[in-house]
Design an enzyme around this catalytic site. Structure first.
Site, PDB file in Angstrom:
ATOM      1  N   ASP A 199       0.859  -0.836  -0.067  1.00 13.98           N
ATOM      2  CA  ASP A 199      -0.077  -0.066  -0.051  1.00 13.98           C
ATOM      3  C   ASP A 199       0.353   1.283  -0.033  1.00 13.98           C
ATOM      4  O   ASP A 199       1.655   1.677   0.972  1.00 13.98           O
ATOM      5  CB  ASP A 199      -1.047  -0.492   1.282  1.00 13.98           C
ATOM      6  CG  ASP A 199      -2.279   0.673   0.969  1.00 13.98           C
ATOM      7  OD1 ASP A 199      -2.034   1.270   0.083  1.00 13.98           O
ATOM      8  OD2 ASP A 199      -3.206   0.491   1.990  1.00 13.98           O
ATOM      9  N   ASP A 200       0.832   2.278  -0.737  1.00 14.35           N
ATOM     10  CA  ASP A 200       1.475   3.571  -0.946  1.00 14.35           C
ATOM     11  C   ASP A 200       2.882   3.213  -1.069  1.00 14.35           C
ATOM     12  O   ASP A 200       3.428   4.175  -0.725  1.00 14.35           O
ATOM     13  CB  ASP A 200       0.798   4.312   0.316  1.00 14.35           C
ATOM     14  CG  ASP A 200      -0.576   5.045   0.018  1.00 14.35           C
ATOM     15  OD1 ASP A 200      -0.848   4.438  -1.185  1.00 14.35           O
ATOM     16  OD2 ASP A 200      -0.578   5.518   0.727  1.00 14.35           O
ATOM     17  N   CYS A 257      -6.426   4.653  -4.161  1.00 11.10           N
ATOM     18  CA  CYS A 257      -6.309   3.016  -4.220  1.00 11.10           C
ATOM     19  C   CYS A 257      -7.313   2.346  -4.073  1.00 11.10           C
ATOM     20  O   CYS A 257      -7.211   0.897  -4.967  1.00 11.10           O
ATOM     21  CB  CYS A 257      -6.771   2.504  -2.212  1.00 11.10           C
ATOM     22  SG  CYS A 257      -6.624   1.208  -1.657  1.00 11.10           S
ATOM     23  N   ARG A 283      -7.264  -1.606  -6.954  1.00 12.49           N
ATOM     24  CA  ARG A 283      -7.321  -2.914  -6.670  1.00 12.49           C
ATOM     25  C   ARG A 283      -8.703  -3.044  -7.037  1.00 12.49           C
ATOM     26  O   ARG A 283      -8.679  -4.363  -7.849  1.00 12.49           O
ATOM     27  CB  ARG A 283      -7.721  -2.665  -4.772  1.00 12.49           C
ATOM     28  CG  ARG A 283      -6.786  -1.757  -4.418  1.00 12.49           C
ATOM     29  CD  ARG A 283      -7.446  -1.659  -3.039  1.00 12.49           C
ATOM     30  NE  ARG A 283      -5.872  -1.203  -1.758  1.00 12.49           N
ATOM     31  CZ  ARG A 283      -4.817  -2.314  -1.193  1.00 12.49           C
ATOM     32  NH1 ARG A 283      -5.307  -3.215  -1.117  1.00 12.49           N
ATOM     33  NH2 ARG A 283      -3.784  -0.738  -0.701  1.00 12.49           N
ATOM     34  N   LYS A 313      -5.864  -6.077   3.552  1.00 15.72           N
ATOM     35  CA  LYS A 313      -7.212  -5.063   2.914  1.00 15.72           C
ATOM     36  C   LYS A 313      -7.567  -4.910   1.835  1.00 15.72           C
ATOM     37  O   LYS A 313      -7.798  -5.337   1.406  1.00 15.72           O
ATOM     38  CB  LYS A 313      -6.570  -3.884   3.262  1.00 15.72           C
ATOM     39  CG  LYS A 313      -6.778  -2.582   2.896  1.00 15.72           C
ATOM     40  CD  LYS A 313      -5.999  -1.064   2.703  1.00 15.72           C
ATOM     41  CE  LYS A 313      -6.795   0.283   1.171  1.00 15.72           C
ATOM     42  NZ  LYS A 313      -5.723   0.950   1.251  1.00 15.72           N
ATOM     43  N   HIS A 337     -11.246  -2.870   0.678  1.00 16.48           N
ATOM     44  CA  HIS A 337     -11.533  -1.109   0.873  1.00 16.48           C
ATOM     45  C   HIS A 337     -12.669  -1.781  -1.152  1.00 16.48           C
ATOM     46  O   HIS A 337     -11.685  -0.537  -1.872  1.00 16.48           O
ATOM     47  CB  HIS A 337      -9.710  -1.095  -0.182  1.00 16.48           C
ATOM     48  CG  HIS A 337     -10.006   0.873   0.486  1.00 16.48           C
ATOM     49  ND1 HIS A 337      -9.064   1.669   0.658  1.00 16.48           N
ATOM     50  CD2 HIS A 337     -11.831   1.432   0.833  1.00 16.48           C
ATOM     51  CE1 HIS A 337      -9.332   3.367   1.051  1.00 16.48           C
ATOM     52  NE2 HIS A 337     -11.033   2.332   0.886  1.00 16.48           N
ATOM     53  N   SER A 382      -8.456   1.097   4.454  1.00 13.52           N
ATOM     54  CA  SER A 382      -7.336   1.700   4.998  1.00 13.52           C
ATOM     55  C   SER A 382      -7.408   1.388   6.289  1.00 13.52           C
ATOM     56  O   SER A 382      -7.773   1.780   7.129  1.00 13.52           O
ATOM     57  CB  SER A 382      -6.657   3.032   4.193  1.00 13.52           C
ATOM     58  OG  SER A 382      -6.752   2.762   3.094  1.00 13.52           O
ATOM     59  N   HIS A 436       1.168   1.932   4.520  1.00 20.35           N
ATOM     60  CA  HIS A 436       0.198   2.428   4.134  1.00 20.35           C
ATOM     61  C   HIS A 436       0.139   4.001   5.022  1.00 20.35           C
ATOM     62  O   HIS A 436       0.347   3.327   6.691  1.00 20.35           O
ATOM     63  CB  HIS A 436      -0.588   2.541   4.120  1.00 20.35           C
ATOM     64  CG  HIS A 436      -2.391   3.953   3.777  1.00 20.35           C
ATOM     65  ND1 HIS A 436      -2.438   4.831   4.524  1.00 20.35           N
ATOM     66  CD2 HIS A 436      -2.584   3.839   2.531  1.00 20.35           C
ATOM     67  CE1 HIS A 436      -3.274   5.112   3.853  1.00 20.35           C
ATOM     68  NE2 HIS A 436      -3.577   5.553   2.530  1.00 20.35           N
ATOM     69  N   ASP A 474      -0.124  -1.246  -4.480  1.00 16.44           N
ATOM     70  CA  ASP A 474      -1.091  -0.331  -5.100  1.00 16.44           C
ATOM     71  C   ASP A 474      -1.653   0.835  -6.117  1.00 16.44           C
ATOM     72  O   ASP A 474      -2.214   1.214  -7.222  1.00 16.44           O
ATOM     73  CB  ASP A 474      -2.427  -0.631  -4.551  1.00 16.44           C
ATOM     74  CG  ASP A 474      -2.127   0.550  -3.229  1.00 16.44           C
ATOM     75  OD1 ASP A 474      -1.161   1.393  -3.432  1.00 16.44           O
ATOM     76  OD2 ASP A 474      -3.246   1.435  -2.874  1.00 16.44           O
ATOM     77  N   ASN A 475       0.111   1.741  -6.150  1.00 14.43           N
ATOM     78  CA  ASN A 475      -0.079   3.440  -6.688  1.00 14.43           C
ATOM     79  C   ASN A 475       1.816   3.677  -5.527  1.00 14.43           C
ATOM     80  O   ASN A 475       1.888   2.768  -5.058  1.00 14.43           O
ATOM     81  CB  ASN A 475      -1.181   3.909  -5.868  1.00 14.43           C
ATOM     82  CG  ASN A 475      -1.819   4.461  -4.863  1.00 14.43           C
ATOM     83  OD1 ASN A 475      -3.487   4.184  -3.917  1.00 14.43           O
ATOM     84  ND2 ASN A 475      -0.612   4.442  -3.799  1.00 14.43           N
ATOM     85  N   LYS A 512       1.495   9.294  -5.283  1.00 18.87           N
ATOM     86  CA  LYS A 512       0.118   9.036  -5.630  1.00 18.87           C
ATOM     87  C   LYS A 512      -1.202   9.791  -5.507  1.00 18.87           C
ATOM     88  O   LYS A 512      -0.993  11.655  -5.138  1.00 18.87           O
ATOM     89  CB  LYS A 512       0.306   8.446  -3.916  1.00 18.87           C
ATOM     90  CG  LYS A 512      -1.508   7.929  -3.696  1.00 18.87           C
ATOM     91  CD  LYS A 512      -1.954   8.103  -1.788  1.00 18.87           C
ATOM     92  CE  LYS A 512      -2.922   7.684  -1.574  1.00 18.87           C
ATOM     93  NZ  LYS A 512      -3.128   6.831  -0.385  1.00 18.87           N
TER      94      LYS A 512
END
Length: 509
Positions: free
Chosen positions: A42-43, A81, A85, A138, A140, A163, A263, A315-316, A336
């Site tokens: 994540d991130d 996010c 996904r 996660k 989301h 998140s 994240h 994811d980004n 992001k």
């Protein structure tokens, strides 16, 4: 070359650029479909040693990259996010599935819609092929009973709905903040933003009140911890991942591990806090790398490693406004929330012992390509009742062939913002919503991103013919993409409408 079983894929292009029809497969009679472990972080930016980070030590992920394929030009379908996904799990653009928002960029708390029932998740596709499917981490993509993973092809789920910075106890939630923004309450928004920034820079467990759920498709979900202890999240996700692997070792399985690391808020686990020179972010990367290693070792312990494809990506891009609490965007510009390379270009590693040979891939790839590729490797066919926007990259992974994808379309808030073909990237309306003001609409800019990775030197005046060609191709591509209404806005506007109706009723009384 691909050792065994031997099969080759022939792709037939449909009318829409980038969609793949069902491949013709020629499997050996003793073909044993691989297990698939898909690890989504994540991130995370380009924060691994193998991608050139000067400080972070990531021996496990470096090893997977060095003995498998490391992709240097791999994209996600969105710079935030939830849309990212959703595209990963469907092989389709967010604008087509509806998993995006024009107001709320991600799925908000208590969102009853989330993952649409009309979509076929990668888990569902594999489940129909006899795979056992699990998600640990996660989600989301919806926050109520009908939107949860076990309603969309996953046999098992352990994790959180949102998140790890959701369910704030100290300020407005996402729906409330969107209400304030839409109503023009700048003071409330400013106060919220200040509190959020302070909390993420100086986090305390009590600032967030998010539960951990666990359950199976045939049982009701139960809350196993509330609120989640953030410092233990990654450790618990790894433990549950290993339990899933052991339980399903005699069956082909798909394990999706969307970790919350790195994240914000950052809560490095016990044994990792203060162990690196990179502060809490570096500590979190070290824990992430170690955790992937625990999953790999467990696959080896269960004698499953040789027939397990491991896929790792983010994811980004990193959330750069958080400075030392955020990652590194490498050679790229922005972060992001943008359609610059730093927002949507991510590390990607594919590893399958004996099948994927060591190679650095410079071709363009996209997270949407994972869907058709994995379905193919599992011996399945794509549904013929819809367009897919991913390319099957089986032959690239197994035989080192050049991928069929030579472009990338950059969508945000349901609109095509930029388009890349080969070395050239054309911006129509650059999105950079988490940073300073975006460029004005229809400000056409062209970059050679193989030379100008930071997207600084506009060469549109120098190459008008390239601008014309890319504009024509981008418009043709976009015209064939089905557009759905933005699902993530729906709940917010319903809440606003209910509150306005209640206020009106009270006023009448």
């Amino acid at each position: 070359m691909f050792k065994s079983p031997v099969f080759k894929v022939t792709l037939l292009a449909t009318a829409i650029v980038g969609a793949i029809t069902t491949p013709f497969l020629s499997f050996a009679s003793d073909y044993n479909p691989p297990n698939v472990v898909l690890i989504l972080v994540d991130d995370m930016g380009f924060d691994l040693g193998t991608y050139g980070h000067p400080v972070n030590k990531t021996p496990v992920l470096d090893g997977l990259a060095n003995t498998g394929q490391k992709w240097n030009s791999f994209y996600v379908a969105s710079g935030v996010c939830s849309p990212s996904r959703g595209a990963l799990l469907t092989g389709r653009h967010p604008v087509t599935t509806g998993m995006y928002g024009k107001n709320s960029f991600v799925s908000p708390e208590n969102d009853p819609y989330g993952f649409p029932n009309t979509e076929i998740s990668l888990a569902k596709g594999l489940q129909d092929l006899g795979y056992k499917t699990g998600i640990v981490g996660k989600w989301h993509l919806g926050d109520t009973e009908k939107a949860i993973p076990t309603k969309h092809g996953f046999d098992y789920w352990y994790g959180i709905t949102m998140s790890n910075d959701a369910y704030k106890t100290y300020t407005l939630d996402l729906v409330q903040s969107e209400q304030a923004r839409i109503s023009g309450d700048k003071e409330a928004l400013s106060e919220r933003n200040r509190k959020v920034k302070d909390a993420n820079h100086n986090p305390k467990e009590e600032y967030w009140d998010q539960p951990i759920y666990e359950g199976y498709a045939h049982t009701k979900l139960r809350v196993v911890q509330s609120p989640a202890i953030q410092r233990d999240l990654t450790k618990n996700f790894v433990t549950k991942s290993m339990e899933f692997i052991t339980k399903n070792k005699n069956n082909a399985f798909f394990l999706y591990v969307p970790l919350t690391n790195p994240h914000v808020p950052l809560f490095p686990g016990q044994g990792f806090e203060g162990t690196t020179d990179g502060g809490p972010y570096g500590d979190s990367i070290a824990e992430l790398d170690y955790s992937v290693g625990e999953i790999v070792k467990h696959l080896e312990k269960e004698n499953l490693r040789d027939n397990t494809l491991i896929i790792f990506l983010s994811d980004n891009g990193p959330w750069l406004p958080y400075q030392d609490k955020a990652g590194n965007n490498g050679f790229f510009h922005s972060s992001k929330g943008s359609t610059y390379e730093g927002g949507v270009r991510v590390p990607a590693i594919f590893n399958w012992p004996g099948q994927i040979e060591s190679k650095v891939v410079y071709d363009i790839g996209n997270a949407m390509d994972i869907y058709p590729t994995v379905i193919n490797l599992a011996g399945g066919e794509l549904s013929k009742d819809r367009d897919y926007h991913g390319f099957d990259i089986t032959n690239t992974l197994l035989d080192g062939e050049k991928t069929s994808r030579d472009f990338n379309a950059y969508y945000f808030k349901g609109e095509l913002k930029a388009y890349r073909k080969g070395s050239y990237k054309l911006h129509f309306d650059t999105v950079n919503f988490l940073n300073p003001q975006p460029y004005e609409k229809n400000n056409i800019r062209l970059f050679n991103i193989n030379i100008d990775t930071k997207e600084q030197w506009d060469i549109s005046d120098k190459y008008p013919e390239i601008v014309a060609d890319l504009t024509k191709e981008a418009k043709a591509y976009d015209s064939k993409i089905h557009k759905a209404e933005p699902m993530f806005d729906r709940y917010i506007f319903e809440v606003i409408a209910r509150e306005e109706a209640a206020a009106k009723a009270n006023k009448i009384r």
